[in-house]
Design an enzyme around this catalytic site. Sequence first.
Site, PDB file in Angstrom:
ATOM      1  N   ASP A  33      41.817  36.304  42.495  1.00 30.00           N
ATOM      2  CA  ASP A  33      41.020  35.232  43.110  1.00 30.00           C
ATOM      3  C   ASP A  33      39.877  34.769  42.225  1.00 30.00           C
ATOM      4  OD1 ASP A  33      39.991  37.847  43.508  1.00 30.00           O
ATOM      5  OD2 ASP A  33      38.539  37.062  44.951  1.00 30.00           O
ATOM      6  N   GLU A  34      39.442  33.558  42.476  1.00 27.04           N
ATOM      7  CA  GLU A  34      38.198  33.007  41.933  1.00 27.04           C
ATOM      8  C   GLU A  34      38.037  33.202  40.424  1.00 27.04           C
ATOM      9  OE1 GLU A  34      34.995  33.142  45.421  1.00 27.04           O
ATOM     10  OE2 GLU A  34      35.441  35.151  44.658  1.00 27.04           O
ATOM     11  N   VAL A  35      39.010  32.756  39.659  1.00 22.43           N
ATOM     12  CA  VAL A  35      38.881  32.882  38.205  1.00 22.43           C
ATOM     13  C   VAL A  35      38.185  31.632  37.653  1.00 22.43           C
ATOM     14  CG1 VAL A  35      40.094  33.277  36.042  1.00 22.43           C
ATOM     15  CG2 VAL A  35      40.974  34.248  38.185  1.00 22.43           C
TER      16      VAL A  35
END
Lengths: 529, 529
Positions: free
Chosen positions: B322-324
Amino acid sequence: MEVKVRLFHRCELVLFFSFLLLLHFRTVRGVWPLPQSFTSSPERVSLQPGAFYFTYGLQSEVTAGCSVLDEAFIRYFPLIFPDYFQKPQDSSFTLEVSVDQDDCEGYPAQDSSERYNLTIAAGHGILSAESVWGALRGLESFSQLVYQDDSGTYYVNKTDIEDFPQFPFRGILLDTSRHYLPLQAILKTLDGMAYSKFNVFHWHIVDDPSFPYQSRTFPNLSSKGAYHPSTHIYTQTDVRKVIAHARLRGIRVLPEFDSPGHTRSWGKGQPDLLTPCYRGTSPSGKFGPVNPSLASTYQFMSMLFKEVSLVFPDSYVHLGGDEVDFTCWRSNPDVVAFMNKMGFGSDFTKLEAFYMESIVNISTALNRTAIVWQDVFDYHEKIPKDTVLHIWKGVPAAYHTELARITKAGMRVILAAPWYINHINYGQDWRIYYSVQPLNFTGSEEQKKLVIGGEVCMWGEYVDATNLSPRMWPRASAAAERLWSDEKQTTRVDKAFPRLEEFRCRLLRRGIQAEPLFVGHCRHEYQGM
Amino acid sequence: MEVKVRLFHRCELVLFFSFLLLLHFRTVRGVWPLPQSFTSSPERVSLQPGAFYFTYGLQSEVTAGCSVLDEAFIRYFPLIFPDYFQKPQDSSFTLEVSVDQDDCEGYPAQDSSERYNLTIAAGHGILSAESVWGALRGLESFSQLVYQDDSGTYYVNKTDIEDFPQFPFRGILLDTSRHYLPLQAILKTLDGMAYSKFNVFHWHIVDDPSFPYQSRTFPNLSSKGAYHPSTHIYTQTDVRKVIAHARLRGIRVLPEFDSPGHTRSWGKGQPDLLTPCYRGTSPSGKFGPVNPSLASTYQFMSMLFKEVSLVFPDSYVHLGGDEVDFTCWRSNPDVVAFMNKMGFGSDFTKLEAFYMESIVNISTALNRTAIVWQDVFDYHEKIPKDTVLHIWKGVPAAYHTELARITKAGMRVILAAPWYINHINYGQDWRIYYSVQPLNFTGSEEQKKLVIGGEVCMWGEYVDATNLSPRMWPRASAAAERLWSDEKQTTRVDKAFPRLEEFRCRLLRRGIQAEPLFVGHCRHEYQGM
């Protein structure tokens, strides 16, 4: 080659500065709430628990045998040295405590001095105060100045503190009616209060849902009005324990017996106290506020407050007076007849004023100063001038209007409105509590002086012993700094953050279940699971 | 006269019904979460702790010696009889447990049956289940059916239950990176999970702020990446304890090693793992996500997940994803060169897809099914079809769109979005968690079947051991009922309230620090202060 060497030196310098920074980090960030004047030297003194002594100063009016300070010394030793292990001792340290006035066996009061001076030098510290209550505040500050390095050695930096509170009234309200709080939860809250320099425990002891106070005069009030007649009550012994525990920490206990509203639980054990509500011409079976039309009501209240004044030593008493619903009074023919007899017409605020005036007079006759919720102000006429108004309206930002309005009438006030701490928001809502400015209202200097303090209220709708501590701490500590410290020196929330974070870890170390401010860790995490 | 008598009779009738109501109140309000089929008779059977026996049924494939049930019997005895005092025994009660399949020494799994039937009659009860995990659920239900009258006598009503979960995956996430949670806090959470019939502990064990997992293969990850190398870590022994404690309660342990983002703490103990960020043409000194351009990264990940698959028995593993943030990758010339070599152009989602595909392949080779956060779905191409997507977006109400979109692609999903329980609002916010409808989205029956369950997430920004329990319980229990019970039978929040209130008091009695729902009391309040 030369260049390389230079670079190397520069690197070393950077490393050295980083090391200094690290060293700095290993000291304390300061005292919470921030003292009025605080000068700390980078020079540190090592402390050895086995060679650390409290003594009374030669000039001190108070000496060994003073319960408040003798017991404080015993209590503060493990707070100062949380993991005490014997080590070879090569240097001793003595903290010399001097107090001007021998008030050891008394109780803290509205006009008690909490001022203290603290000087820490090599080998000794001097703590001087006008009263033992001030000495307690100084001990707390001293305990927060001691820190440990990685090897466990204790240090304190050379420091000078001159300190006194911004406001004399710094309270916390607990509500033991909506949920019963076991005695331990109350005592633990008092501990946390002392760490944050709060000095008034406002005990909202009874209300609509339950009546846990076990009265000597009216035992039915709790045997019928408490959630449970034997497990969900405060006995006289319990109350004495609370008062004694509070006294030793310089905390006043302000009991509240809220009437004429918020009294549903009273009715169970005291027939004819509450107003029978009517549907049309017959009683509906429901009951409203205390019945102000009966002489028996005032006899009962006189006897109850007589007992309260014997049980609770503080010279203030909280009489409530908030949120009175007139619907039931209006429905009751006896109350209406009384209104006519008294010439109140159909103005029920006059009836309420009459009732509150009577109750205030009862407390005055018992040498008690009354505190009432601000509702009473709106219909006050003959309320004595020394009555204190408790401001709870005007949330989130209009409480300044209330402050201006009520102080303009010359009445003293306590500010609670912005500190209803039972309310909770996700994230760092302590910042809101920290940013309150109690004196930032339009009014004269005289008016500002009428703001005697503030109070953090933990109402009990959604709070009991399971969530009390993490909801209270360290959020209440934000308000504590606002009430103790100089506002000018404590305006910046971001500057307060690391100090409050350190203070919160200290609370954990002392067994207070204080929740985190944000991502991070404490060297000693909470282990009480 | 006649009329008067009638009235009197009517009164008696009212009194009688009130009494019945009172009697009813003294029974239990039911089981939480609500069983699929529940028939309870008003007829009650008294239970005597000294004459209460668990036995294995004659037809049971599982008998004495089965660790899961032998230990459950020991555990449940004091849960069923919280204050056990010896009394003269005149009648015994035997709960006979029969299990079809001997899975005593194994671990609960995604396809384990949790179905059970429970029949309670005079003198005995019969609990039958396909697996020991189902038997555990039945024991929990049984324990919730037993109640005490005022004299302390135990009773259980004649009851028939047929029960099974609505969803096979009912998880709770704990985040041990943003704050370290002492082992005891995790074990206590597992206890609470069993009481609410949760069956997956999603251990978000590491993240940016700290790396507390002590790896055998890479000990530097925790010795450099944990908050403290010896006090703020989970040793292999700790992990084994968690897995064993969970297994005995029918709870799977799903470890998450989130990458390539959320890995800042990994970089401290594993040089060259994270991407060096560039400012212009030189490194800025900062680091970004895992470096996907180096072969060493994949070697490291292979070794790490090899260890993870040996330590954690569950056949699922959570890989994060997630959330890269692409900013750092974009700045790094080696990463850009790798992009060109791979033909990704400037589309960094392709790089992320490439990375996640590699990590999923590593876990597949280790016989593990991957769970990833839904971000991965948006750029998935070659992610295996049995990968599970974890839905966390679409708050507060748009998660239905996410459910429809992802199941339409034929992927299995777990719903977490509406149950971010670290978020907190004043008042009864459990009602929101209770009202979630996981299957109320536009899609085919086949799509609905792809929703394998849901998860309550307790992210750690503002949560540690001080406030974990009261923030978790009973709010998570609201979600537990949604995930276990039939939605049609559990639509009404107001109907759930008294049952959840009773369940919460039961949690208190079992030592779970569960906060109150509203004004009121429990017979036995929390005493752990």
